[in-house]
Structures are given as structure tokens and as C-alpha cells.
Design an enzyme around this catalytic site. Sequence first.
Site, PDB file in Angstrom:
ATOM      1  N   ASP A  29      16.453 -11.530 -29.911  1.00 63.67           N
ATOM      2  CA  ASP A  29      16.497 -12.889 -30.458  1.00 63.67           C
ATOM      3  C   ASP A  29      17.838 -13.137 -31.140  1.00 63.67           C
ATOM      4  O   ASP A  29      18.478 -12.198 -31.619  1.00 63.67           O
ATOM      5  CB  ASP A  29      15.339 -13.050 -31.459  1.00 63.67           C
ATOM      6  N   ASN A  77       9.113 -19.909 -22.841  1.00 60.66           N
ATOM      7  CA  ASN A  77      10.529 -20.298 -22.730  1.00 60.66           C
ATOM      8  C   ASN A  77      10.773 -21.425 -21.723  1.00 60.66           C
ATOM      9  O   ASN A  77      11.840 -22.044 -21.725  1.00 60.66           O
ATOM     10  CB  ASN A  77      11.408 -19.087 -22.365  1.00 60.66           C
TER      11      ASN A  77
HETATM   12  C1  FPP Z   1      16.233 -15.459 -27.593  1.00 64.60           C
HETATM   13  O1  FPP Z   1      17.353 -15.983 -28.268  1.00 64.60           O
HETATM   14  C2  FPP Z   1      16.652 -14.977 -26.297  1.00 64.60           C
HETATM   15  C3  FPP Z   1      16.134 -15.394 -25.109  1.00 64.60           C
HETATM   16  C4  FPP Z   1      15.048 -16.374 -24.993  1.00 64.60           C
HETATM   17  C5  FPP Z   1      16.669 -14.882 -23.847  1.00 64.60           C
HETATM   18  C6  FPP Z   1      16.955 -13.438 -23.878  1.00 64.60           C
HETATM   19  C7  FPP Z   1      17.792 -13.083 -22.739  1.00 64.60           C
HETATM   20  C8  FPP Z   1      18.821 -12.225 -22.808  1.00 64.60           C
HETATM   21  C9  FPP Z   1      19.198 -11.497 -24.024  1.00 64.60           C
HETATM   22  C10 FPP Z   1      19.593 -11.872 -21.621  1.00 64.60           C
HETATM   23  C11 FPP Z   1      18.669 -11.216 -20.652  1.00 64.60           C
HETATM   24  C12 FPP Z   1      19.364 -10.499 -19.636  1.00 64.60           C
HETATM   25  C13 FPP Z   1      18.823 -10.213 -18.454  1.00 64.60           C
HETATM   26  C14 FPP Z   1      19.510  -9.268 -17.599  1.00 64.60           C
HETATM   27  C15 FPP Z   1      17.567 -10.819 -17.950  1.00 64.60           C
HETATM   28  P1  FPP Z   1      17.328 -17.490 -28.659  1.00 64.60           P
HETATM   29  O2  FPP Z   1      17.948 -18.270 -27.563  1.00 64.60           O
HETATM   30  O3  FPP Z   1      15.933 -17.925 -29.002  1.00 64.60           O
HETATM   31  O4  FPP Z   1      18.243 -17.500 -29.936  1.00 64.60           O
HETATM   32  P2  FPP Z   1      18.079 -18.463 -31.199  1.00 64.60           P
HETATM   33  O5  FPP Z   1      16.731 -18.158 -31.810  1.00 64.60           O
HETATM   34  O6  FPP Z   1      19.214 -18.052 -32.072  1.00 64.60           O
HETATM   35  O7  FPP Z   1      18.195 -19.875 -30.714  1.00 64.60           O
END
Ligand code: FPP
EC number: 2.5.1.-
Length: 255
Positions: A29, A77
Amino acid sequence: MFGKKEVSSTSNANLDPTRIPNHIAIIMDGNGRWAQKRHLPRIAGHKQGMQTVKTVTIAASELGVKVLSLYAFSTENWKRPSSEVNYLMQLPIKFFSTFVPDLVKHNVRVMVMGDITKLPAGTQKAVNDAIKDTADCDGMILNFALNYGSRDEIIRATKHIAERVAAGEISSKQIDEQLLSQNMMSAKLGDLANPDLLIRTSGEERISNFMLWQIAYSELEFTDVYWPDFDRTSLEDAIIEFQGRHRRYGGLKNN
Ligand code: FPP
């Protein structure tokens, strides 16, 4: 099913290489906030987050972790703006197109939990190809949760078991922990299905529908580090904290 535990390589003297958690699960996250802090679009955070996945995969494998489960895309998501969802759907393609040789070199096998049939065709192909291309690797399992939600998993398991009872294949008396576990998406991980350690980055302290059944006795750790900044040292620090915990599984004595 699983190869011998590799000798751990670490430079951190506080880390006990003989007590590495077998299964580490991570709620990655903070990509969006990482980008926001740098006045970059959110997708820049996801791109950097993908690099972190590479770093942490190699580090975990070298430390002797047997399963690394990563929450890459949840059933919730899909509610994000379509431009962000589209970008997230491209990430596995980008990731596997360059990283599969490194995975094979490190003897890492790719597995997936979640309903990938709902992902775009190109993403499904990239994931399925990676599963096939690493099928002979018997080192660490890199277990991606993609279009995964724990409640969805539990509902599917329940339906499947109910159908078997209705068909007379099993009796309701046979429903127990083992049967439920066998019907979870983590069943392919066998004895290693339950994480020993669950880490969530970015300062949020929630589980967000991740492996609810499997984390019943996991140690939980929350770090303020945003996922794109998480690195080998962060992983080692998390393992050191884990090694300081006393797991009792509801009993009284240390195990
Ligand atoms: C949460 O951060 C992250 C996600 C929903 C996506 C996670 C994906 C990756 C780390 C890359 C994955 C890689 C592969 C190879 C599939 P957020 O966007 O919710 O962050 P925030 O809470 O700060 O907005």
C-alpha cells in the site's frame, strides 16, 4: 513439493537466518501517496511499486522464504478510475515480460490466487505464461493475489462444499477446517497456505479483505514506509520483528 530451504544470505547481524518465516504475505500500500508526495501521477507510484516487487521477490528468495504472497489487485480495486485500472492491468504484462528469466534464475515459481478470467486477455496470457514458464522451479513460490478478495474466496468455497453436500458426495458432518482449507484458493500452497507474517505498508492498519481465513494465527506488522520505498532492509527489519514475537496459537507455551 518444495525444494530445500536455501542458505539465507543477509548482511544484517540481528537477523537469525535459521528462523525465517516460511510464508510472508504483503499488502502493498501507499503507491498513490508516494507519487503524490513527488507531484507525480498515481501510476508513477504503481510503476515504482512494480520495481519494489522485483527487489523484494529476490530478497525474500535469497533469505529463504518459501512463499511470498503479494496483494496486487483486489476485487474492490475495480472501483478505481478506469485509467488507473487499465494501468494496473498492464503491470503484470510489463513485469513478466522482463522478469521471468530472473525468476527462473532464482528458482522462483509463480502462482496466482483470484479470478484471473475477469482480467483482460493480454494480462491473463502474461500471467498464465509466467505460471507455465516457472512451473519447474522448486524454490520460493511468488503467489500473486490478482482480482482476489477473501470474502469472494470464502463464498466460492462455501458454495462448492454446499453443492457437494447437496449432490450427496459428502455429508455436512465432514465439513471441518481441513475441508474449508482445501477449497480455498490457497489450497495449492499445501502446508504453507497460512502466512506466518503479514506485512502492510504505508501506515494503514487494516486487512482489507486479504487472506482472512489464512491469517488466523499470522503475526501482523504495519510499517509507515510506502510500498515503493520498501526494500530489502525493510523486509529484514520486518523479519527481525517477527523473530522477536512469541507465537502461541491460542496455547500458553512458546512454540
Ligand atoms: C495500493 O496502493 C496498491 C495497489 C492497489 C496496487 C499494487 C500493485 C503494485 C505494487 C504493483 C504490482 C506489480 C505487479 C507485477 C502485478 P494505493 O494505490 O492504494 O496507494 P494509496 O493508498 O497511497 O493511494
